[in-house]
Write an enzyme that holds these catalytic residues in place. Structure first.
Site, PDB file in Angstrom:
ATOM      1  N   CYS A  50      -1.849   9.594   2.127  1.00 16.97           N
ATOM      2  CA  CYS A  50      -1.554   9.035   0.804  1.00 16.97           C
ATOM      3  C   CYS A  50      -2.657   9.323  -0.214  1.00 16.97           C
ATOM      4  O   CYS A  50      -2.391   9.401  -1.398  1.00 16.97           O
ATOM      5  CB  CYS A  50      -1.339   7.529   0.926  1.00 16.97           C
ATOM      6  SG  CYS A  50      -2.771   6.696   1.636  1.00 16.97           S
ATOM      7  N   GLU A 110       0.889  -1.177   0.000  1.00 14.75           N
ATOM      8  CA  GLU A 110       0.000   0.000   0.000  1.00 14.75           C
ATOM      9  C   GLU A 110       0.918   1.216   0.000  1.00 14.75           C
ATOM     10  O   GLU A 110       1.418   1.613   1.050  1.00 14.75           O
ATOM     11  CB  GLU A 110      -0.902  -0.015   1.244  1.00 14.75           C
ATOM     12  CG  GLU A 110      -1.863  -1.193   1.317  1.00 14.75           C
ATOM     13  CD  GLU A 110      -3.011  -1.092   0.307  1.00 14.75           C
ATOM     14  OE1 GLU A 110      -3.243   0.013  -0.235  1.00 14.75           O
ATOM     15  OE2 GLU A 110      -3.662  -2.125   0.056  1.00 14.75           O
TER      16      GLU A 110
HETATM   17  P1  NAD Z   1       8.271   4.184   5.251  1.00  9.33           P
HETATM   18  O1  NAD Z   1       8.343   3.360   4.023  1.00  9.33           O
HETATM   19  O2  NAD Z   1       9.438   5.005   5.641  1.00  9.33           O
HETATM   20  O3  NAD Z   1       7.897   3.273   6.534  1.00  9.33           O
HETATM   21  C1  NAD Z   1       6.874   2.312   6.533  1.00  9.33           C
HETATM   22  C2  NAD Z   1       7.212   1.194   7.499  1.00  9.33           C
HETATM   23  O4  NAD Z   1       8.402   0.546   7.059  1.00  9.33           O
HETATM   24  C3  NAD Z   1       7.480   1.655   8.928  1.00  9.33           C
HETATM   25  O5  NAD Z   1       6.903   0.726   9.822  1.00  9.33           O
HETATM   26  C4  NAD Z   1       9.003   1.650   9.023  1.00  9.33           C
HETATM   27  O6  NAD Z   1       9.491   1.416  10.306  1.00  9.33           O
HETATM   28  C5  NAD Z   1       9.373   0.499   8.114  1.00  9.33           C
HETATM   29  N1  NAD Z   1      10.724   0.643   7.526  1.00  9.33           N
HETATM   30  C6  NAD Z   1      11.378   1.791   7.240  1.00  9.33           C
HETATM   31  N2  NAD Z   1      12.574   1.516   6.686  1.00  9.33           N
HETATM   32  C7  NAD Z   1      12.676   0.168   6.628  1.00  9.33           C
HETATM   33  C8  NAD Z   1      13.666  -0.738   6.167  1.00  9.33           C
HETATM   34  N3  NAD Z   1      14.826  -0.303   5.644  1.00  9.33           N
HETATM   35  N4  NAD Z   1      13.421  -2.063   6.263  1.00  9.33           N
HETATM   36  C9  NAD Z   1      12.261  -2.506   6.769  1.00  9.33           C
HETATM   37  N5  NAD Z   1      11.295  -1.701   7.236  1.00  9.33           N
HETATM   38  C10 NAD Z   1      11.489  -0.384   7.168  1.00  9.33           C
HETATM   39  O7  NAD Z   1       6.978   5.085   5.003  1.00  9.33           O
HETATM   40  P2  NAD Z   1       6.304   6.156   5.920  1.00  9.33           P
HETATM   41  O8  NAD Z   1       7.189   7.353   6.031  1.00  9.33           O
HETATM   42  O9  NAD Z   1       5.810   5.516   7.155  1.00  9.33           O
HETATM   43  O10 NAD Z   1       5.016   6.529   5.068  1.00  9.33           O
HETATM   44  C11 NAD Z   1       5.014   7.458   4.022  1.00  9.33           C
HETATM   45  C12 NAD Z   1       4.669   6.797   2.724  1.00  9.33           C
HETATM   46  O11 NAD Z   1       3.651   5.827   2.917  1.00  9.33           O
HETATM   47  C13 NAD Z   1       4.098   7.787   1.725  1.00  9.33           C
HETATM   48  O12 NAD Z   1       4.626   7.505   0.455  1.00  9.33           O
HETATM   49  C14 NAD Z   1       2.616   7.502   1.755  1.00  9.33           C
HETATM   50  O13 NAD Z   1       1.940   7.848   0.577  1.00  9.33           O
HETATM   51  C15 NAD Z   1       2.583   6.030   2.008  1.00  9.33           C
HETATM   52  N6  NAD Z   1       1.331   5.645   2.629  1.00  9.33           N
HETATM   53  C16 NAD Z   1       0.476   4.861   1.931  1.00  9.33           C
HETATM   54  C17 NAD Z   1      -0.737   4.509   2.489  1.00  9.33           C
HETATM   55  C18 NAD Z   1      -1.704   3.644   1.742  1.00  9.33           C
HETATM   56  O14 NAD Z   1      -2.652   3.168   2.380  1.00  9.33           O
HETATM   57  N7  NAD Z   1      -1.533   3.424   0.446  1.00  9.33           N
HETATM   58  C19 NAD Z   1      -1.075   4.947   3.773  1.00  9.33           C
HETATM   59  C20 NAD Z   1      -0.170   5.741   4.458  1.00  9.33           C
HETATM   60  C21 NAD Z   1       1.028   6.079   3.885  1.00  9.33           C
END
Ligand code: NAD
Length: 480
Positions: free
Chosen positions: A248, A210
């Protein structure tokens, strides 16, 4: 690492015990989840205020209310979702019966994002529980208060041998990804989505991603003042009244005809004032930016001199309060970062076009959005947007509303992600649909077997053209 391995071993033992398969267990957990959000409404609201400055009304609308609604829906539909679905069979295998049986996948990993830290953790969890899985949930470390509330309350309300929470950042995420899972459900950025997919490939683990992207709002020129007012309220609501643009499915940018731009901007400014007052940062009705990294990222977008020159409203910020004012920009350069990257914050570029038809080419020349919002009363243009663009969802004449339906799939397409959830789609997301066919030893269709001849050839033609149901219609004279 030891904690992770022990947790997964526990989850696997519980899964193998088969207790999570029973309807009673699943219903108890769903009831537990409803009680969890009910009993802890204030605690959750306090945590969301701490992490994001969200008003309790926004918290109820976007988090507590959503989770309760989703869990209640799953609870009321569970038996129907779990029931095997009868299937029709070709005549070749008469007599036989067939059905599709949904079975749990096993031990699943859910990664949540920080912008809706409760919903994005618990909504997928509802699907995973309803489908009978055991779950390890990793909330986002960027909403630390919410993450710690989840870790504290989940074991109190849910079966702690089947549902576990592990908190931590990228390092913990990476360790979790080294393990073998039966499904990974990830909400977050495309950057980490790629890391998740590569790790999953090692074990051929199915993944739902997502992700985000740039969601456009296409605005056709409207002539009625009342329509303009309604439209602008919905845009301001969809941009700034849900986590201050850190969403998002928020409106990332607007496409509008040149001649309508100034009417739109004037109306946007008036509505922002009406919703958030003269000083939005003191209004208590608008969230703050999650942290310094994101504050700096957003501030940097505005520092580009060509972008700064395009600001027509707002643009101020307060680092101490982690607040960036609702900001409108008119025609920032299309190659500037604000127009090439997902904004995920309170900045709204308006891009003008000579003709609204050009919006279709504009959208199609960029990655497929998670959502397209289209405001129009023109039926031909409505059909054109519908048939000539592709996006995870498409909403006409409103913003965000599609997300709240339990009967619509939510998910992306192309770079906005893949896999879908909400309601029955969540149940399916966390299930394997097993094809089950039952035969007896009675009645053998000899033409199935060699040696081949013309009669057998004709038999196959007939047997593939008809299933039992069609044959019945044929015999009753209801089909030719
Ligand atoms: P992110 O990808 O930085 O983090 C998401 C999750 O991944 C967190 O739990 C984080 O701890 C984990 N993570 C981070 N780095 C990692 C790694 N190297 N290895 C494994 N896990 C890791 O994203 P974010 O900053 O939390 O969210 C922002 C993004 O998410 C935006 O692009 C937004 O559009 C998207 N988003 C999408 C939805 C949806 O439903 N489609 C909802 C909310 C946010």
């Amino acid at each position: 690492m030891e904690e992770i391995e022990d947790s997964i071993a526990d989850l696997r033992t519980t899964y193998r015990s088969r207790k999570t398969r029973s309807v009673a267990w699943r219903k108890n957990q769903l009831r537990g989840l409803i009680k969890l959000v009910q009993d802890n409404e204030q605690k959750i609201a306090k945590a969301l205020y701490h992490d994001l400055g969200k008003h309790p009304a926004e918290v109820y609308r976007d988090e507590i209310g959503i989770v309760k609604k989703s869990a209640n829906h799953a609870l009321s539909c569970l038996e129907k979702w779990m029931a095997p679905k009868k299937s029709r069979l070709p005549l070749l295998f008469f007599p036989a019966s067939a059905e599709v049986l949904s079975e749990p996948l096993g031990v699943v990993l859910i990664f949540a994002s920080w912008n809706f830290p409760i919903t994005l953790a618990l909504d997928p969890l509802i699907g995973a529980i309803a489908a009978g899985n055991t779950v390890l949930l990793k909330p986002s470390e960027l909403a630390p208060e919410c993450a710690s509330v989840l870790q504290e309350i989940i074991p109190i309300y849910l079966d702690c041998n089947a549902i576990k929470v592990i908190n931590g950042g990228a390092d913990v995420g990476e360790k979790l990804l080294q393990q073998k899972w039966d499904k990974i459900f990830f909400t977050g950025s495309a950057r980490v989505g790629r890391i998740v997919m590569s790790a999953a490939a090692k074990h051929l683990t199915p993944v739902t991603l997502e992700l985000g992207g740039k969601c456009p709002a296409v605005i056709d020129t409207l002539s009625s003042l009342s329509d303009i007012k309604v439209m602008v309220k919905r845009i301001v609501g969809g941009k700034w009244a849900a986590c201050n643009g850190q969403i998002c499915i928020g409106v990332d940018y607007v496409l509008v005809e040149k001649k309508f731009a100034s009417t739109l901007i004037d109306s946007l400014k008036r509505t922002i004032k009406k919703f958030f007052g003269e000083s939005p940062k003191d209004s208590k009705s608008i969230s703050r930016i999650i942290n310094k990294n994101h504050f700096d990222r957003l501030s940097k977008l505005l520092k580009d001199p060509h972008v700064a020159a395009s600001i027509v409203h707002g643009g101020s910020s307060d680092e101490k309060k982690m607040f960036i004012e609702p900001t409108i920009l008119l025609n920032p350069p299309l190659d500037s970062e604000i127009m090439t990257e997902e904004i995920f914050g309170p900045l709204l570029p308006i891009i003008t076009l000579n003709n609204i038809q050009e919006s279709i080419e504009f959208i199609n020349s960029r990655p497929k959005p998670l959502v397209i919002y289209a405001f129009t009363k023109d039926k031909t243009f409505n059909r054109q947007i519908l048939s000539e663009t592709s996006s995870g969802s498409l909403l006409f004449n409103d913003t965000l509303a599609q997300y709240t339906s339990d009967n619509l799939p939510f998910g992306g397409v192309g770079q906005s992600g893949f896999g879908r959830y909400h309601g029955k789609y969540s149940f399916d997301n966390f299930s394997h649909e097993k094809a089950v066919m039952q035969r007896t030893f009675f009645l053998e269709m000899q033409p199935r077997y060699p040696p081949w001849n013309d009669f057998k050839m004709s038999f196959f033609r007939f047997a593939y053209d008809f299933d039992y149901f069609n044959l019945l219609l044929l015999l009753l004279g209801l089909k030719k």
